[in-house]
Enzyme design. Sequence first.
Site, PDB file in Angstrom:
ATOM      1  N   PRO A 215      48.639  34.716  50.326  1.00 20.79           N
ATOM      2  CA  PRO A 215      47.249  35.166  50.482  1.00 20.79           C
ATOM      3  C   PRO A 215      46.316  33.984  50.730  1.00 20.79           C
ATOM      4  O   PRO A 215      46.662  32.829  50.450  1.00 20.79           O
ATOM      5  CB  PRO A 215      46.944  35.851  49.137  1.00 20.79           C
ATOM      6  N   PRO A 216      45.115  34.243  51.239  1.00 22.17           N
ATOM      7  CA  PRO A 216      44.150  33.156  51.454  1.00 22.17           C
ATOM      8  C   PRO A 216      43.795  32.463  50.143  1.00 22.17           C
ATOM      9  O   PRO A 216      43.630  33.106  49.104  1.00 22.17           O
ATOM     10  CB  PRO A 216      42.933  33.879  52.052  1.00 22.17           C
ATOM     11  N   GLY A 219      46.737  27.768  48.578  1.00 22.04           N
ATOM     12  CA  GLY A 219      47.113  26.358  48.676  1.00 22.04           C
ATOM     13  C   GLY A 219      48.148  26.048  49.731  1.00 22.04           C
ATOM     14  O   GLY A 219      48.864  25.056  49.602  1.00 22.04           O
ATOM     15  N   LYS A 220      48.236  26.829  50.797  1.00 24.15           N
ATOM     16  CA  LYS A 220      49.241  26.575  51.834  1.00 24.15           C
ATOM     17  C   LYS A 220      48.953  25.259  52.566  1.00 24.15           C
ATOM     18  O   LYS A 220      49.851  24.436  52.761  1.00 24.15           O
ATOM     19  CB  LYS A 220      49.250  27.753  52.828  1.00 24.15           C
ATOM     20  N   THR A 221      47.711  25.077  52.979  1.00 20.77           N
ATOM     21  CA  THR A 221      47.348  23.842  53.682  1.00 20.77           C
ATOM     22  C   THR A 221      47.481  22.634  52.765  1.00 20.77           C
ATOM     23  O   THR A 221      47.950  21.565  53.187  1.00 20.77           O
ATOM     24  CB  THR A 221      45.913  23.954  54.217  1.00 20.77           C
ATOM     25  N   HIS A 435      24.788  55.319  34.641  1.00 21.55           N
ATOM     26  CA  HIS A 435      25.919  55.171  35.565  1.00 21.55           C
ATOM     27  C   HIS A 435      26.936  54.166  35.007  1.00 21.55           C
ATOM     28  O   HIS A 435      28.143  54.458  34.934  1.00 21.55           O
ATOM     29  CB  HIS A 435      25.407  54.703  36.937  1.00 21.55           C
ATOM     30  N   GLU A 436      26.457  52.983  34.616  1.00 18.01           N
ATOM     31  CA  GLU A 436      27.369  51.962  34.089  1.00 18.01           C
ATOM     32  C   GLU A 436      27.920  52.364  32.726  1.00 18.01           C
ATOM     33  O   GLU A 436      29.074  52.046  32.399  1.00 18.01           O
ATOM     34  CB  GLU A 436      26.655  50.611  34.002  1.00 18.01           C
ATOM     35  N   HIS A 439      30.988  54.556  33.372  1.00 14.30           N
ATOM     36  CA  HIS A 439      32.190  53.764  33.659  1.00 14.30           C
ATOM     37  C   HIS A 439      32.753  53.145  32.379  1.00 14.30           C
ATOM     38  O   HIS A 439      33.957  53.208  32.112  1.00 14.30           O
ATOM     39  CB  HIS A 439      31.848  52.632  34.642  1.00 14.30           C
ATOM     40  N   ASP A 511      31.832  53.652  44.551  1.00 15.24           N
ATOM     41  CA  ASP A 511      32.884  54.270  43.742  1.00 15.24           C
ATOM     42  C   ASP A 511      33.676  55.290  44.553  1.00 15.24           C
ATOM     43  O   ASP A 511      34.909  55.368  44.447  1.00 15.24           O
ATOM     44  CB  ASP A 511      32.280  54.950  42.514  1.00 15.24           C
TER      45      ASP A 511
END
Length: 623
Positions: A215-216, A219-221, A435-436, A439, A511
Amino acid sequence: MNQSFWRPLFAILLFMLVFHLTNIFFAQQGAQVAQISYSRLRAELAQDNIKKITLKGTAVTGEFRGKTRVSALVQGKEQQREFTGFSSVLPTIDDQTLVPELMARKVEVSALSTETPLLLNALIYVAPWVILIAIWWVGMRSMRSQGPSGMMGGFSRSGAKAYLAGDKMAVSFKDVAGMEDSKQELKEVVDYLRNPKQFARIGGKVPKGVLLVGPPGTGKTLLARAVAGEAGVAFFSISASQFIEMFVGVGASRVRDLFTNAKKAAPSIVFIDELDAVGRSRGAGFGGGHDEREQTLNQLLSEMDGFDQHEEVIVLAATNRPDVLDPALLRPGRFDRHVVIERPDWRDREKILQVHVRKITMNGRIDLGVIARGTPGMTGADLESLVNEAAILASRENAAAVTMEHLEKAKDKILMGSERRMIISLEEKRITAYHEAGHTLVARLLPGTDPIHKVTIIPHGMALGVTQQLPEDDRYHYPQSYLENRLVVAMGGRVAERLAFGEVSSGAQGDLKQVTSLAEKMVCQWGMSEKVGGMTFSRGEEHPFLGMKLAEEKTFSEAMAWRIDQEIAAFITRAEQRAGDLLSANRERLDLLAQALQDEETLDGSRVDEIIGSLNTAQAPPP
């Protein structure tokens, strides 16, 4: 073109120009010459004030017998000045009396020919041709020095950054925290470059191409740079997008140039970043089979397959889209070794944090293990950003060192988005709080959900409020019950709004997108629907330019499409019903939590537990 050929020619032309302008300047400054009319000339002659005169066609120059005051323009203003010389122009009508009068007054008369000297004429005609031939010669020398690429020589150069064997690289394996398995595979490449005879003695062959997949931000580079630093050989680094140009054939020419230089510097490493920019499957997307990208890919395939064993050139490449690469790239003999770099676990995250905190001033009481456990899913780039954000926060507060509080704030900023202080009405604030709270309460009461890290009604990023959950450990498998609970938690905000206000608002847009996408994956990719069964379907996963096909292909019937839609809707409906039952049974706790959010704006997990109370007394209906 080559500047070494242009510099002498440019210097000569510049010297001639400066010399000519200097002569004109000093000639005008040194000579006291007045520009007078023909009438003034006859008047001065009548007063016997002309000492000598020179005639050249209609042009007349001469000297006065003494200093004579003549009107002249000085900085735009007419002033009287004294001159010893003059110049004028004779009328086109021949004046037969001028010369006899000059002779009668004993004026020294000279006459010059109006014809241009032969040498000057020859120079005027020859000089332009000499200059053109010189420019052509310099251009040809420059193009020959660039090789067979001709007039496109400047475009055909690869533009790769080259680090020769003697150059010291700033990165080694010691600077790459974690990724022990990946480093072990790449150490074999380093050992081969350091001692190729040992491999040749026992008949072993090192892979010609190593593909770093992950994934981006993982640490590939950085890992490729560490390989170059450890091997101590020439290293050529380029992004695959640099091969592509608007001119057809330039990409293939740049590939040839890159590998030619790498072979000359062997043993060497060629690193191609973002390989999918040129390595996508041929024939995918629009443009047919003869576009510039495919020519570049064909040349890359040819170069990688054309290595001789004595050419100690190893190709490293990095991509986060291995699924779209051309199969010819992945066959044995090209990129036949794939090194998978996953997101780090909490132990590797702690090691990565230890590397990054070396550069900042830290308070000694910081526990990096706590930060590492609280950042599941973060990559090395995310952790570097976290440490940098903490340093910025400490600097903003004029603190002497980075503390644990700064790191926690930086973590929240990355997870939840930047805090935005904006003025909202009390009614809007109340809607956001319920709302929160919906959740949060659902997530707290349902078994098997991720713990609540923090909930806030302060706008962060694009959201007016955020409920942040953090898993206790890294997850690699997601049971169906866990995913269904995530659907219920996501629907909790919408259901809480309906319970408190009798209607829903547009605040649940994100959501709804989340639950629709998750339910679609559960049905179409993970086989979690009994009515659809254990089949997979591609529903909006691939794009024409990223995938293997020109357009998305439908591989199921209309009846199956209708059944998929019904199952997705059923998952969402059941989740909304479960959230409604749970919040209705715990309405008092919902109101308490919403009121606490309106009063305090931000609550952490322990404060949420304190408000809600013990789970033993909470009413959680069965799913």
